[in-house]
Design a protein around this motif. Structure first.
Motif, mmCIF file in Angstrom:
data_model
loop_
_atom_site.group_PDB
_atom_site.id
_atom_site.type_symbol
_atom_site.label_atom_id
_atom_site.label_comp_id
_atom_site.label_asym_id
_atom_site.label_seq_id
_atom_site.Cartn_x
_atom_site.Cartn_y
_atom_site.Cartn_z
ATOM 1 N N SER A 104 0.833 -1.194 0.000
ATOM 2 C CA SER A 104 0.000 0.000 0.000
ATOM 3 C C SER A 104 0.875 1.253 0.000
ATOM 4 C CB SER A 104 -0.899 -0.006 1.240
ATOM 5 O OG SER A 104 -1.649 1.177 1.314
ATOM 6 N N TYR A 105 0.433 2.254 -0.748
ATOM 7 C CA TYR A 105 1.161 3.511 -0.851
ATOM 8 C C TYR A 105 0.193 4.672 -0.636
ATOM 9 C CZ TYR A 105 4.622 0.507 -3.001
ATOM 10 O OH TYR A 105 5.515 -0.496 -3.241
ATOM 11 N N ALA A 106 0.650 5.688 0.071
ATOM 12 C CA ALA A 106 -0.146 6.897 0.255
ATOM 13 C C ALA A 106 -0.139 7.680 -1.049
ATOM 14 C CB ALA A 106 0.433 7.744 1.386
ATOM 15 N N VAL A 107 -1.321 8.167 -1.433
ATOM 16 C CA VAL A 107 -1.452 8.965 -2.649
ATOM 17 C C VAL A 107 -2.391 10.125 -2.383
ATOM 18 C CG1 VAL A 107 -0.985 7.061 -4.255
ATOM 19 C CG2 VAL A 107 -3.339 7.518 -3.540
ATOM 20 N N VAL A 114 2.543 10.185 -2.615
ATOM 21 C CA VAL A 114 3.071 11.166 -1.669
ATOM 22 C C VAL A 114 3.880 10.432 -0.606
ATOM 23 C CG1 VAL A 114 1.236 12.861 -2.044
ATOM 24 C CG2 VAL A 114 0.961 11.129 -0.293
ATOM 25 N N VAL A 115 4.886 11.109 -0.101
ATOM 26 C CA VAL A 115 5.758 10.504 0.902
ATOM 27 C C VAL A 115 5.910 11.480 2.061
ATOM 28 C CG1 VAL A 115 8.046 9.540 1.352
ATOM 29 C CG2 VAL A 115 7.023 9.259 -0.892
ATOM 30 N N SER A 116 5.683 10.990 3.259
ATOM 31 C CA SER A 116 5.830 11.820 4.451
ATOM 32 C C SER A 116 7.294 11.898 4.875
ATOM 33 C CB SER A 116 5.007 11.227 5.598
ATOM 34 O OG SER A 116 5.576 9.993 5.997
ATOM 35 N N ARG A 117 7.576 12.834 5.732
ATOM 36 C CA ARG A 117 8.926 12.947 6.274
ATOM 37 C C ARG A 117 9.315 11.657 7.003
ATOM 38 N NH1 ARG A 117 12.110 17.619 9.021
ATOM 39 N NH2 ARG A 117 10.871 18.752 7.521
ATOM 40 N N GLY A 118 8.366 11.084 7.758
ATOM 41 C CA GLY A 118 8.644 9.842 8.479
ATOM 42 C C GLY A 118 9.005 8.699 7.544
ATOM 43 N N THR A 119 8.322 8.620 6.406
ATOM 44 C CA THR A 119 8.639 7.574 5.430
ATOM 45 C C THR A 119 10.020 7.800 4.837
ATOM 46 O OG1 THR A 119 6.300 7.228 4.913
ATOM 47 C CG2 THR A 119 7.905 6.465 3.285
ATOM 48 N N LEU A 123 13.041 5.194 5.014
ATOM 49 C CA LEU A 123 13.708 4.666 3.816
ATOM 50 C C LEU A 123 15.205 4.968 3.843
ATOM 51 C CD1 LEU A 123 10.948 5.533 1.202
ATOM 52 C CD2 LEU A 123 11.609 3.249 2.006
ATOM 53 N N GLY A 124 15.584 6.129 4.354
ATOM 54 C CA GLY A 124 16.979 6.404 4.648
ATOM 55 C C GLY A 124 17.840 7.017 3.575
ATOM 56 N N THR A 125 17.639 6.662 2.311
ATOM 57 C CA THR A 125 18.477 7.215 1.248
ATOM 58 C C THR A 125 17.593 7.683 0.099
ATOM 59 O OG1 THR A 125 18.708 5.137 0.023
ATOM 60 C CG2 THR A 125 20.339 5.569 1.777
ATOM 61 N N LEU A 126 18.154 8.565 -0.713
ATOM 62 C CA LEU A 126 17.422 9.035 -1.879
ATOM 63 C C LEU A 126 17.150 7.876 -2.836
ATOM 64 C CD1 LEU A 126 16.110 11.340 -3.359
ATOM 65 C CD2 LEU A 126 18.346 11.939 -4.311
ATOM 66 N N ALA A 127 18.090 6.960 -2.948
ATOM 67 C CA ALA A 127 17.889 5.789 -3.812
ATOM 68 C C ALA A 127 16.703 4.952 -3.322
ATOM 69 C CB ALA A 127 19.159 4.938 -3.856
ATOM 70 N N ALA A 128 16.574 4.809 -2.008
ATOM 71 C CA ALA A 128 15.451 4.045 -1.456
ATOM 72 C C ALA A 128 14.130 4.778 -1.676
ATOM 73 C CB ALA A 128 15.675 3.780 0.029
ATOM 74 N N VAL A 129 14.150 6.106 -1.589
ATOM 75 C CA VAL A 129 12.939 6.893 -1.863
ATOM 76 C C VAL A 129 12.557 6.724 -3.335
ATOM 77 C CG1 VAL A 129 11.960 9.229 -1.968
ATOM 78 C CG2 VAL A 129 13.335 8.530 0.009
ATOM 79 N N ASP A 130 13.539 6.791 -4.228
ATOM 80 C CA ASP A 130 13.268 6.584 -5.657
ATOM 81 C C ASP A 130 12.691 5.190 -5.907
ATOM 82 O OD1 ASP A 130 14.085 9.104 -6.462
ATOM 83 O OD2 ASP A 130 16.116 8.462 -7.001
ATOM 84 N N ALA A 131 13.237 4.183 -5.243
ATOM 85 C CA ALA A 131 12.735 2.814 -5.397
ATOM 86 C C ALA A 131 11.297 2.701 -4.895
ATOM 87 C CB ALA A 131 13.640 1.826 -4.666
ATOM 88 N N HIS A 132 10.981 3.418 -3.814
ATOM 89 C CA HIS A 132 9.621 3.455 -3.273
ATOM 90 C C HIS A 132 8.656 4.011 -4.328
ATOM 91 C CE1 HIS A 132 6.559 4.003 -0.106
ATOM 92 N NE2 HIS A 132 6.307 5.162 -0.680
ATOM 93 N N PHE A 133 9.021 5.143 -4.948
ATOM 94 C CA PHE A 133 8.195 5.728 -6.002
ATOM 95 C C PHE A 133 8.070 4.783 -7.194
ATOM 96 C CE2 PHE A 133 8.874 9.839 -3.878
ATOM 97 C CZ PHE A 133 7.597 10.369 -3.967
ATOM 98 N N ASP A 134 9.170 4.163 -7.589
ATOM 99 C CA ASP A 134 9.132 3.228 -8.720
ATOM 100 C C ASP A 134 8.185 2.060 -8.452
ATOM 101 O OD1 ASP A 134 10.969 4.795 -10.077
ATOM 102 O OD2 ASP A 134 12.690 3.495 -9.615
#
Length: 162
Positions: A104-107, A114-119, A123-134
């Motif tokens: 499940s993803y927040a939209v 959409v991604v919160s500050r907590g998420t 996730l920890g890294t920009l690469a992990a945030v990009d992978a989350h979006f992908d």
């Protein structure tokens, strides 16, 4: 009374003709349409080379429980969106990549991830945030139905064949 919201689902993958019949029965039981406020789904509405797109308003809890469970069990891919409901939860996108799991993803109400500050911190890294979006922006493949002989069935009405 349960919260009811608008929801849509896009389904893809490979089925045989008998399984497609089962899927069509479940979709009919859910009362899903081929467009917002449109005609109710019938098996002839599947378009060759396209995923199956279905829509409904007033969906309890924003999910199609029986349909999603069936799709997961048959390892079909799907992406389901539902609007948020007051005081309970925001809009969400559920992605099932075809391996029997879903996430499940927040939209937004417009179905933008959409991604919160907590998420982001989790996730920890920009690469992990990009992978989350992908992962959230998963592209659903076409829904393909094999004939009983194992060949891909090509008899699909499509919009012009109604």
């Amino acid at each position: 009374m349960a919260d009811r919201v608008s929801a849509s689902i896009v389904i893809g993958g490979l089925l045989d003709a008998a399984e497609y019949g089962q899927l069509a029965e479940i979709i009919a039981a859910e009362g899903l349409a081929i467009e917002w406020d449109g005609e109710l789904f019938e098996p002839r509405h599947r378009v060759e080379g396209e995923p199956l797109r279905l829509f409904a308003h007033e969906v309890t809890g924003g999910s199609f429980d029986d349909l999603e469970t069936w799709c997961l069990a048959h390892q079909l891919t799907f992406v389901r969106w539902c609007g948020g409901y007051s005081g309970q939860g925001g809009p969400e996108r559920v992605v099932a990549p075809g391996d029997g799991t879903s996430a499940s993803y927040a939209v937004s109400e417009d179905d933008e991830v959409v991604v919160s500050r907590g998420t982001i911190e989790k996730l920890g890294t920009l690469a992990a945030v990009d992978a989350h979006f992908d992962a959230a922006e998963f592209a659903v493949p076409p829904l393909i139905v094999r004939s009983s002989e194992g060949e891909v069935e090509i008899r699909c009405a499509g919009p012009a064949g109604r």
